[in-house]
Design a protein around this motif. Structure first.
Motif, PDB file in Angstrom:
ATOM      1  N   ALA A  72      42.887 129.947  94.430  1.00 43.29           N
ATOM      2  CA  ALA A  72      44.247 130.355  94.061  1.00 43.29           C
ATOM      3  C   ALA A  72      44.467 130.284  92.554  1.00 43.29           C
ATOM      4  CB  ALA A  72      45.263 129.473  94.782  1.00 43.29           C
ATOM      5  N   GLU A  73      43.648 129.483  91.852  1.00 46.48           N
ATOM      6  CA  GLU A  73      43.758 129.352  90.394  1.00 46.48           C
ATOM      7  C   GLU A  73      42.744 130.225  89.661  1.00 46.48           C
ATOM      8  OE1 GLU A  73      45.961 127.580  88.825  1.00 46.48           O
ATOM      9  OE2 GLU A  73      46.780 126.217  90.341  1.00 46.48           O
ATOM     10  N   ALA A  74      42.174 131.223  90.351  1.00 43.38           N
ATOM     11  CA  ALA A  74      41.171 132.141  89.781  1.00 43.38           C
ATOM     12  C   ALA A  74      39.905 131.391  89.372  1.00 43.38           C
ATOM     13  CB  ALA A  74      41.747 132.915  88.603  1.00 43.38           C
ATOM     14  N   LEU A  78      36.966 118.264  92.314  1.00 44.43           N
ATOM     15  CA  LEU A  78      36.606 119.643  91.981  1.00 44.43           C
ATOM     16  C   LEU A  78      37.732 120.360  91.238  1.00 44.43           C
ATOM     17  CD1 LEU A  78      34.773 122.126  92.203  1.00 44.43           C
ATOM     18  CD2 LEU A  78      35.766 122.555  94.460  1.00 44.43           C
ATOM     19  N   ARG A  79      38.929 120.345  91.790  1.00 47.29           N
ATOM     20  CA  ARG A  79      40.017 121.112  91.187  1.00 47.29           C
ATOM     21  C   ARG A  79      40.445 120.556  89.828  1.00 47.29           C
ATOM     22  NH1 ARG A  79      45.673 120.909  91.485  1.00 47.29           N
ATOM     23  NH2 ARG A  79      46.688 122.926  91.114  1.00 47.29           N
ATOM     24  N   PRO A  80      40.706 119.242  89.681  1.00 41.33           N
ATOM     25  CA  PRO A  80      41.140 118.765  88.358  1.00 41.33           C
ATOM     26  C   PRO A  80      40.102 118.981  87.267  1.00 41.33           C
ATOM     27  CG  PRO A  80      40.760 116.927  89.866  1.00 41.33           C
ATOM     28  CD  PRO A  80      40.751 118.161  90.684  1.00 41.33           C
ATOM     29  N   MET A  81      38.819 118.792  87.571  1.00 40.98           N
ATOM     30  CA  MET A  81      37.790 119.000  86.561  1.00 40.98           C
ATOM     31  C   MET A  81      37.656 120.484  86.225  1.00 40.98           C
ATOM     32  SD  MET A  81      36.673 116.032  85.675  1.00 40.98           S
ATOM     33  CE  MET A  81      35.232 116.516  84.750  1.00 40.98           C
ATOM     34  N   SER A  82      37.741 121.348  87.226  1.00 48.84           N
ATOM     35  CA  SER A  82      37.617 122.787  86.987  1.00 48.84           C
ATOM     36  C   SER A  82      38.804 123.322  86.199  1.00 48.84           C
ATOM     37  CB  SER A  82      37.487 123.526  88.321  1.00 48.84           C
ATOM     38  OG  SER A  82      36.356 123.093  89.042  1.00 48.84           O
ATOM     39  N   LEU A  83      40.012 122.864  86.537  1.00 48.06           N
ATOM     40  CA  LEU A  83      41.197 123.310  85.799  1.00 48.06           C
ATOM     41  C   LEU A  83      41.132 122.866  84.343  1.00 48.06           C
ATOM     42  CD1 LEU A  83      44.164 122.785  88.295  1.00 48.06           C
ATOM     43  CD2 LEU A  83      43.315 124.945  87.391  1.00 48.06           C
ATOM     44  N   ALA A  84      40.671 121.653  84.105  1.00 45.82           N
ATOM     45  CA  ALA A  84      40.564 121.167  82.730  1.00 45.82           C
ATOM     46  C   ALA A  84      39.547 121.990  81.946  1.00 45.82           C
ATOM     47  CB  ALA A  84      40.166 119.693  82.737  1.00 45.82           C
ATOM     48  N   ALA A  85      38.418 122.330  82.581  1.00 46.54           N
ATOM     49  CA  ALA A  85      37.416 123.157  81.907  1.00 46.54           C
ATOM     50  C   ALA A  85      37.956 124.551  81.617  1.00 46.54           C
ATOM     51  CB  ALA A  85      36.161 123.249  82.769  1.00 46.54           C
ATOM     52  N   TYR A 136      30.979 118.318  96.418  1.00 44.12           N
ATOM     53  CA  TYR A 136      32.313 118.826  96.080  1.00 44.12           C
ATOM     54  C   TYR A 136      32.824 119.832  97.122  1.00 44.12           C
ATOM     55  CZ  TYR A 136      31.298 116.851  91.488  1.00 44.12           C
ATOM     56  OH  TYR A 136      30.982 116.009  90.459  1.00 44.12           O
ATOM     57  N   SER A 137      32.152 119.956  98.252  1.00 47.40           N
ATOM     58  CA  SER A 137      32.532 120.978  99.246  1.00 47.40           C
ATOM     59  C   SER A 137      33.711 120.508 100.089  1.00 47.40           C
ATOM     60  CB  SER A 137      31.337 121.330 100.124  1.00 47.40           C
ATOM     61  OG  SER A 137      30.861 120.178 100.812  1.00 47.40           O
ATOM     62  N   ASN A 138      34.836 120.352  99.434  1.00 44.99           N
ATOM     63  CA  ASN A 138      36.100 120.026 100.099  1.00 44.99           C
ATOM     64  C   ASN A 138      36.862 121.326 100.300  1.00 44.99           C
ATOM     65  OD1 ASN A 138      38.968 119.430 100.352  1.00 44.99           O
ATOM     66  ND2 ASN A 138      38.455 117.321  99.850  1.00 44.99           N
ATOM     67  N   ALA A 139      37.121 121.691 101.564  1.00 45.22           N
ATOM     68  CA  ALA A 139      37.703 122.999 101.868  1.00 45.22           C
ATOM     69  C   ALA A 139      39.051 123.197 101.183  1.00 45.22           C
ATOM     70  CB  ALA A 139      37.845 123.158 103.381  1.00 45.22           C
ATOM     71  N   GLU A 140      39.895 122.183 101.213  1.00 44.37           N
ATOM     72  CA  GLU A 140      41.217 122.308 100.602  1.00 44.37           C
ATOM     73  C   GLU A 140      41.100 122.495  99.091  1.00 44.37           C
ATOM     74  OE1 GLU A 140      45.509 119.909 100.443  1.00 44.37           O
ATOM     75  OE2 GLU A 140      43.735 118.980 101.333  1.00 44.37           O
ATOM     76  N   GLU A 141      40.213 121.729  98.453  1.00 42.70           N
ATOM     77  CA  GLU A 141      40.030 121.851  97.014  1.00 42.70           C
ATOM     78  C   GLU A 141      39.480 123.224  96.633  1.00 42.70           C
ATOM     79  OE1 GLU A 141      40.134 119.059  94.264  1.00 42.70           O
ATOM     80  OE2 GLU A 141      41.800 118.923  95.666  1.00 42.70           O
ATOM     81  N   VAL A 142      38.524 123.725  97.414  1.00 47.13           N
ATOM     82  CA  VAL A 142      37.944 125.036  97.123  1.00 47.13           C
ATOM     83  C   VAL A 142      38.997 126.133  97.257  1.00 47.13           C
ATOM     84  CG1 VAL A 142      36.227 126.733  97.864  1.00 47.13           C
ATOM     85  CG2 VAL A 142      35.622 124.305  97.790  1.00 47.13           C
TER      86      VAL A 142
END
Length: 473
Positions: free
Chosen positions: A313-315, A278-285, A302-308
């Motif tokens: 934190a990255e807006a 979730l996080r790497p794909m979202s940050l790249a987008a 993608y419901s990983n609590a730590e990733e969400v």
């Protein structure tokens, strides 16, 4: 009444002498030509983008890239099929200007330039963004399993290899016994020309080669420290859905812009689990869109609590349902235990207060318990054990906020489904049912990039028109 008849093949016809007259003005092939003509291939990293001063001249990488993108648009991916298209397809003749590279040259281009092909696919997204075709702040994220080139027969683990090796040894012993029996008959003079001796010797030689191959596979499995390995393509992993057969596959991830429907970012992984992507794909987008904030629509995988929490934190705002496992219907479910954030306690269905009693480090969860379980009248409906424990994730609040957005606006999941699902269907249709031709993660990423840029070109023309794309190019 007769049938419609064609013209005589020997009749002289005044056909257009210019190949350009055979290609329609709105044809996709013209967009492919205009886009690739606008790229700086040397900057993208293509080999031989600048011709050498000596040696035999080679094909320009722009022509080879044009051929591949056109091929993936038309479901022609094989280098041999592309070779034939160069001499019999009018669009390919027009695109290649009657150049006809052989299949080895065509295959070598895709083999030698995987990273540059990925960058060329990303360049089309930037091209569309510069023309104002992409600019939304809401995207949809999903993944799909794509078959690898390796055969399912090449999937093996330690147990299967041991079983196959033992079976092979038994077969070798059987044929050796038969040869001994034949030799004994010859020695006693019963048979001057023993039947099947040559066939048995050939079978033993074949089985010994198989035994050696199985032994090498055992050694490779032990060296890689893997439970299961796809031999011949070790970077592929057995993947499947539910109880379906696990086939050698890769996990293709894509982020689709809700406003334009274009795939703005994609990547290929050999991990079947989506929860850590979730996080790497979202940050790249977010970087592709150059946005300060981003809203990501995705599914429960993608419901990983730590990733969400890290996305917040990255807006990056995530909207998705929480993935919950199977629950025992005989006892109270975890959702029936109400958490109070102010006091950091949980109220159980019996009205008792459960307080923190430890941390589960590996799962990043806090354990809540209450001593009232010993005398609780509802205990048979709560737990068969001595005490009920509820584990709440450290980042559970981020998951709750994520799910609350879905309940507040249920249409978000419909938007996600309509946005991100159909590109996968189109890509799988264009790629022979969703199977890669090349082997290895590095080259598979190049194939995925060709499929994505082909989809984006086709969708952009349908959505925005050929004039805008070719005029901008």
């Amino acid at each position: 009444m007769g049938h419609i008849e064609g013209f005589d093949r020997g009749q002289v016809s005044l056909l257009p002498a210019c190949i350009d007259d055979y290609v329609a003005p709105q044809a996709l092939v013209r967009i492919v030509d205009a886009f690739i003509g606008s790229l700086d291939l040397a900057e993208l990293g293509f080999a031989r983008a600048i011709a050498a001063s000596t040696g035999r001249p080679g094909f320009h990488p722009a022509d080879m890239l044009r051929l591949y993108v056109w091929g993936y648009l038309n479901q022609v991916r094989s280098s041999r099929h592309l070779e034939r298209a160069c001499v019999r397809d009018l669009e390919a003749l027009w695109l290649m200007r009657r150049l006809a590279p052989d299949y080895r040259t065509i295959a070598a281009f895709r083999h030698d330039n995987p990273e540059a092909i990925v960058r060329a696919s990303a360049a089309f997204v930037q091209f569309c963004r510069e023309q104002g075709l992409v600019g939304g702040h809401t995207v949809a994220l999903d993944g799909t399993k794509m078959r690898a080139a390796a055969s399912p027969k090449n999937i093996a683990g330690a147990e299967r290899l041991t079983r196959d090796l033992a079976h092979t040894e038994r077969e070798i012993a059987y044929y050796l016994d038969r040869l001994d029996a034949i030799d004994e008959q010859v020695a006693q003079g019963f048979d001057d020309q023993p039947a099947h001796r040559e066939a048995f010797a050939g079978a033993i030689a074949s089985l010994k080669r198989r035994k050696d191959r199985l032994a090498r596979r055992q050694a490779e499995l032990a060296r890689r420290d893997e439970k299961v390995l796809v031999f011949g393509e070790p970077e592929a992993k057995p993947m499947g859905y539910a109880h379906a057969p696990k086939l050698p596959s890769y996990n293709l991830q894509s982020v689709v812009d809700v406003e334009s429907g274009l795939i703005i970012h994609h990547d290929v992984f050999n991990d079947a689990n989506d929860s850590h992507m979730l996080r790497p794909m979202s940050l790249a987008a977010k970087e592709v869109l150059a946005a300060d904030e981003l809203h990501v629509l995705t599914d429960g995988g993608y419901s990983n609590a730590e990733e969400v929490a890290r996305c917040e934190a990255e807006a990056i705002t995530v909207s998705a349902p929480i993935k919950r496992g199977a629950m025992n219907s005989e006892h109270f479910r975890p959702t029936q235990f109400v958490y109070d954030e102010a006091s950091d306690t949980i109220r159980c269905p019996a009205g008792q207060t459960m307080r923190p009693s430890g941390i589960h480090t590996r799962n990043r969860a806090i354990r809540y318990r209450t001593p009232a379980c010993k005398t609780c009248s509802l205990k048979p409906r709560c737990t068969p054990g001595a005490q009920r424990a509820i584990h709440r994730l450290i980042d559970q609040a981020a998951l709750d906020r994520m799910e609350a957005r879905i309940y507040a606006d249920p249409s978000l999941m419909r938007i996600r489904r309509c946005t991100v699902e159909h590109p996968f269907g189109t890509i799988k249709r264009m790629s022979g049912g969703g199977r890669f031709l090349t082997r290895g993660l590095r080259r598979v990423k190049a194939e995925a990039a060709l499929s994505v840029v082909a989809f984006n070109i086709m969708h952009a023309m349908n959505a925005f028109g050929a004039e805008k794309l070719t005029g901008a190019g």
